[in-house]
Design a protein around this motif. Structure first.
Motif, PDB file in Angstrom:
ATOM      1  N   VAL A   4      -3.176  -0.241   6.971  1.00 23.57           N
ATOM      2  CA  VAL A   4      -2.875   0.915   6.119  1.00 23.57           C
ATOM      3  C   VAL A   4      -1.848   1.781   6.835  1.00 23.57           C
ATOM      4  CG1 VAL A   4      -3.788   2.964   4.984  1.00 23.57           C
ATOM      5  CG2 VAL A   4      -5.196   0.885   5.139  1.00 23.57           C
ATOM      6  N   THR A   5      -0.738   2.059   6.179  1.00 23.14           N
ATOM      7  CA  THR A   5       0.262   2.977   6.712  1.00 23.14           C
ATOM      8  C   THR A   5       0.239   4.265   5.901  1.00 23.14           C
ATOM      9  OG1 THR A   5       1.744   1.279   7.609  1.00 23.14           O
ATOM     10  CG2 THR A   5       2.737   3.388   7.024  1.00 23.14           C
ATOM     11  N   ILE A   6       0.142   5.387   6.609  1.00 18.60           N
ATOM     12  CA  ILE A   6       0.109   6.704   5.974  1.00 18.60           C
ATOM     13  C   ILE A   6       1.321   7.496   6.434  1.00 18.60           C
ATOM     14  CG2 ILE A   6      -1.135   8.892   5.823  1.00 18.60           C
ATOM     15  CD1 ILE A   6      -3.725   7.301   6.136  1.00 18.60           C
ATOM     16  N   ASP A  47      12.221   3.094   8.515  1.00 14.11           N
ATOM     17  CA  ASP A  47      11.647   3.356   9.834  1.00 14.11           C
ATOM     18  C   ASP A  47      10.441   4.287   9.735  1.00 14.11           C
ATOM     19  OD1 ASP A  47      13.575   1.753  10.979  1.00 14.11           O
ATOM     20  OD2 ASP A  47      14.927   3.425  11.436  1.00 14.11           O
ATOM     21  N   TRP A  48      10.515   5.253   8.835  1.00 14.27           N
ATOM     22  CA  TRP A  48       9.380   6.154   8.647  1.00 14.27           C
ATOM     23  C   TRP A  48       8.126   5.378   8.236  1.00 14.27           C
ATOM     24  CZ3 TRP A  48       8.508   9.215   3.571  1.00 14.27           C
ATOM     25  CH2 TRP A  48       7.362  10.007   3.683  1.00 14.27           C
ATOM     26  N   LEU A  49       8.276   4.433   7.305  1.00 19.43           N
ATOM     27  CA  LEU A  49       7.141   3.653   6.813  1.00 19.43           C
ATOM     28  C   LEU A  49       6.905   2.380   7.618  1.00 19.43           C
ATOM     29  CD1 LEU A  49       7.646   4.029   2.957  1.00 19.43           C
ATOM     30  CD2 LEU A  49       6.331   5.459   4.523  1.00 19.43           C
ATOM     31  N   ASP A 101       9.076  -2.827   9.106  1.00 22.37           N
ATOM     32  CA  ASP A 101       9.222  -3.997   9.964  1.00 22.37           C
ATOM     33  C   ASP A 101       7.853  -4.580  10.323  1.00 22.37           C
ATOM     34  OD1 ASP A 101       8.716  -1.623  11.398  1.00 22.37           O
ATOM     35  OD2 ASP A 101       9.395  -2.528  13.265  1.00 22.37           O
ATOM     36  N   GLU A 102       6.789  -3.787  10.185  1.00 25.87           N
ATOM     37  CA  GLU A 102       5.418  -4.256  10.353  1.00 25.87           C
ATOM     38  C   GLU A 102       4.687  -3.991   9.041  1.00 25.87           C
ATOM     39  OE1 GLU A 102       3.350  -3.202  13.986  1.00 25.87           O
ATOM     40  OE2 GLU A 102       5.229  -2.412  14.797  1.00 25.87           O
ATOM     41  N   PRO A 103       4.824  -4.873   8.070  1.00 27.67           N
ATOM     42  CA  PRO A 103       4.319  -4.585   6.721  1.00 27.67           C
ATOM     43  C   PRO A 103       2.819  -4.301   6.713  1.00 27.67           C
ATOM     44  CG  PRO A 103       5.738  -6.523   6.705  1.00 27.67           C
ATOM     45  CD  PRO A 103       5.485  -6.187   8.141  1.00 27.67           C
ATOM     46  N   ALA A 104       2.446  -3.301   5.945  1.00 28.86           N
ATOM     47  CA  ALA A 104       1.041  -2.954   5.756  1.00 28.86           C
ATOM     48  C   ALA A 104       0.560  -3.519   4.423  1.00 28.86           C
ATOM     49  CB  ALA A 104       0.863  -1.443   5.798  1.00 28.86           C
ATOM     50  N   ASP A 105      -0.753  -3.494   4.235  1.00 35.56           N
ATOM     51  CA  ASP A 105      -1.330  -3.919   2.965  1.00 35.56           C
ATOM     52  C   ASP A 105      -1.403  -2.760   1.981  1.00 35.56           C
ATOM     53  OD1 ASP A 105      -2.036  -6.658   3.854  1.00 35.56           O
ATOM     54  OD2 ASP A 105      -3.379  -5.595   5.211  1.00 35.56           O
ATOM     55  N   ARG A 112      10.202  17.219  10.166  1.00 36.40           N
ATOM     56  CA  ARG A 112      10.411  15.794  10.383  1.00 36.40           C
ATOM     57  C   ARG A 112       9.216  15.026   9.817  1.00 36.40           C
ATOM     58  NH1 ARG A 112      14.895  17.282  11.076  1.00 36.40           N
ATOM     59  NH2 ARG A 112      16.229  16.916  12.883  1.00 36.40           N
ATOM     60  N   PRO A 113       9.466  13.903   9.138  1.00 36.73           N
ATOM     61  CA  PRO A 113       8.346  13.122   8.599  1.00 36.73           C
ATOM     62  C   PRO A 113       7.538  12.456   9.707  1.00 36.73           C
ATOM     63  CG  PRO A 113      10.415  11.958   8.271  1.00 36.73           C
ATOM     64  CD  PRO A 113      10.773  13.312   8.814  1.00 36.73           C
ATOM     65  N   VAL A 114       6.251  12.289   9.463  1.00 34.90           N
ATOM     66  CA  VAL A 114       5.328  11.675  10.413  1.00 34.90           C
ATOM     67  C   VAL A 114       4.635  10.504   9.717  1.00 34.90           C
ATOM     68  CG1 VAL A 114       3.203  12.033  11.751  1.00 34.90           C
ATOM     69  CG2 VAL A 114       4.953  13.812  11.688  1.00 34.90           C
ATOM     70  N   SER A 115       4.345   9.448  10.461  1.00 37.75           N
ATOM     71  CA  SER A 115       3.618   8.310   9.893  1.00 37.75           C
ATOM     72  C   SER A 115       2.667   7.731  10.924  1.00 37.75           C
ATOM     73  CB  SER A 115       4.579   7.220   9.394  1.00 37.75           C
ATOM     74  OG  SER A 115       5.303   6.662  10.474  1.00 37.75           O
ATOM     75  N   SER A 116       1.689   7.003  10.430  1.00 42.00           N
ATOM     76  CA  SER A 116       0.726   6.339  11.299  1.00 42.00           C
ATOM     77  C   SER A 116       0.258   5.062  10.629  1.00 42.00           C
ATOM     78  CB  SER A 116      -0.470   7.254  11.584  1.00 42.00           C
ATOM     79  OG  SER A 116      -1.379   6.630  12.463  1.00 42.00           O
ATOM     80  N   MET A 117       0.111   4.010  11.423  1.00 41.56           N
ATOM     81  CA  MET A 117      -0.430   2.752  10.913  1.00 41.56           C
ATOM     82  C   MET A 117      -1.830   2.551  11.485  1.00 41.56           C
ATOM     83  SD  MET A 117       0.954  -1.187  11.243  1.00 41.56           S
ATOM     84  CE  MET A 117       2.128  -1.074   9.889  1.00 41.56           C
TER      85      MET A 117
END
Length: 538
Positions: A109-111, A129-131, A134-138, A495-500
């Motif tokens: 899960v990427t948020i 890059d934000w999402l 390159d490492e696809p999430a479900d 700046r946008p933030v993301s987490s996997m």
């Protein structure tokens, strides 16, 4: 694409204003999603409660010493054990029983969260890059704050959803880039809101990653109709109608979700080729959340609900607040909370933000399609993710903050971070987690610049010290954070933030369940032995 209530309608401005001022809540299903074609289910991909009953009855009919009354009672008891006491929040004593027929699967899960300061994106905005594509999430859960300017017209009047199509087009293009045709796809906007299986391989393979699963059909229409309910006694998501089918999954040798080849008009070809489909799109004033899943995963998502809560002007308007999404993924209950909390850098402002959090938790409810008297809350889910512009600041002088930022001494800054200290003291988000922050503060930048506001003082400009306003937290078991980062996009003053995350979800193994049912039947029908004289052995 459509409104969940079916018929699109134009918003009547005076009605919307009155509903906002009188705090009349929106309809529970008032959100948008993609329409996806459904394939015919294969025999292996469908396994219904009715099948369970028939199978048990059939075995009992072939039993040499069957008692008809007892058999009927057994069948009824087995069925009722799956259909009684639905939608209780806690599983309680049923937990040991669940282990007998559950496997766990890993889901990525990427948020992402981003306060865009009311600015419209350019059509070619790059968010890969934000999402971390390159490492696809479900599953991708993307939250925005200030998607429209927070002016009086947007807060008190009719909702401005004109930016939504642009953001959705960018997200759709980014997630489905490898399959994107030369011609542009269609993009839709969110509606206005009045308030601003086949066999699971074997028992020895409980930990296969989700991308190795394959199912036989596309989106089940039964999920769209909201006919699934939750059974507390077993902890399963069952159809309310026993004639409806329960979706299971099967293992395949492929290494990804395979795309179906569907013959359809050019008008809908992009949707059929998409790797990801949108299952939720919901806006409340400036807060906007969009949830996307792999196309093959869509049929395993059920009980989708949204709950917007305004905590802004007068404690109810939507200039601040949250939009929460509740859903079942296989047999696990997930909740995503996108929020924008009270701003301000004055002493004691963190207490107002804490109060916002408690108010959101108190007022967020997800109505049940089974029992109108029973609702789910945020804490009643298995895994919860809370993200957005939480607005917590640094309790330090402006000069010292800027000095430590220049030296990249993040640990020393975090020791004075309001959210960090509130978490540590148990004053808010008690028991929640946040990953290690090893990136610069995300707020407040000059637009289209890498400079923080205040580095070059300007007359009349408000003084804003750098701070980590944009955060992602989580609560629950079976959650592992893989990445926590910010991205250098200069569109906004944030700046946008993301987490996997890698999360474990529970998946029903119907072979194990069948063995449990057979065991229950055998326990009521013990074998009876006679001695050589024909007398009953004791």
């Amino acid at each position: 694409m459509r409104n969940r209530r079916g018929k699109p309608s134009e918003a009547f401005w005076p009605s919307i204003v009155m509903k906002k001022w009188l705090n009349i809540k929106p309809k529970v299903y008032d959100f948008s999603e993609d329409e996806v074609e459904t394939e015919t289910e294969s025999e292996d991909d469908a396994f219904s409660i009715k099948d369970l009953r028939l199978h048990v009855d059939e075995e009992q009919n072939h039993s040499p010493l069957q008692n008809q009354d007892c058999s009927s009672q057994i069948s009824g008891n087995i069925y009722s054990s799956f259909t009684s006491h639905r939608l209780k929040h806690r599983r309680g004593k049923s937990e040991p029983l669940r282990i007998q027929y559950m496997n766990t699967k890993d889901v990525r899960v990427t948020i992402g969260t981003w306060n865009v300061a009311g600015r419209l994106p350019c059509d070619d905005l790059h968010i890969d890059d934000w999402l971390r594509t390159d490492e696809p999430a479900d599953i991708y859960v993307i939250g925005f704050q200030e998607v429209v300017p927070l002016n009086a017209g947007n807060v008190l009047g009719a909702e401005d959803n004109k930016p939504i199509p642009k953001w959705e087009a960018i997200i759709r293009r980014t997630l489905n880039k490898s399959l994107e045709p030369e011609s542009k796809h269609r993009c839709y906007s969110a509606p206005p809101s009045p308030c601003s299986v086949a066999d699971v391989s074997t028992d020895e393979a409980p930990g296969l990653q989700l991308e190795y699963l394959e199912t036989a059909n596309e989106v089940g229409q039964n999920f769209e109709k909201g006919i699934y309910g939750f059974d507390c006694e077993t902890g399963l998501v069952w159809p309310e109608d026993e004639n409806q089918q329960v979706g299971f999954f099967s293992e395949t040798s492929g290494d990804s979700f395979l795309e179906a080849t569907i013959e359809e008009d050019d008008h809908d070809r992009t949707m059929s080729r998409s790797k990801y489909v949108r299952i939720v799109s919901k806006q409340m004033v400036g807060i906007y959340i969009s949830v996307w899943v792999r196309k093959r995963l869509r049929k395993h998502v059920s009980n989708l609900k949204v709950s917007p809560v305004g905590v802004g002007l007068m404690g109810y308007l939507g200039n601040k607040g949250s939009v929460s999404v509740s859903m079942n993924l296989f047999q696990s209950r997930l909740c995503f909370v996108c929020s924008h909390l009270t701003s301000g850098q004055k002493d004691g402002a963190e207490q107002r933000r804490n109060s916002d959090v408690y108010e959101i938790i108190r007022r967020t409810h997800f109505s049940s399609v089974v029992d109108t008297d029973q609702t789910q809350t945020i804490p009643s889910h298995d895994q919860i993710f809370w993200f957005g512009d939480l607005n917590y600041r640094l309790n330090m002088s402006d000069a010292k903050v800027r000095k430590l930022v220049a030296l990249k001494r993040w640990d020393e800054l975090l020791n004075n971070d309001q959210l960090h200290n509130e978490l540590r003291g148990g004053h808010v988000f008690d028991g929640w987690n946040e990953g290690i922050i090893d990136f610069p503060p995300t707020y407040k930048y000059e637009i289209d610049s890498d400079r923080y506001v205040g580095e070059i003082p300007k007359e009349g400009e408000k003084k804003r010290s750098p701070a980590w306003c944009d955060r992602i937290l989580w609560s629950g078991v079976g959650i592992k954070q893989l990445h926590y980062q910010r991205e250098e996009i200069r569109l906004s003053d944030h700046r946008p933030v993301s987490s996997m995350f890698l999360i474990e979800v529970e998946v029903l193994d119907h072979q194990k369940l069948q063995r449990a049912l057979n065991f229950s039947t055998a326990a009521v029908h013990p074998e009876i032995f006679f001695d050589e004289n024909g007398d009953l052995e004791l």
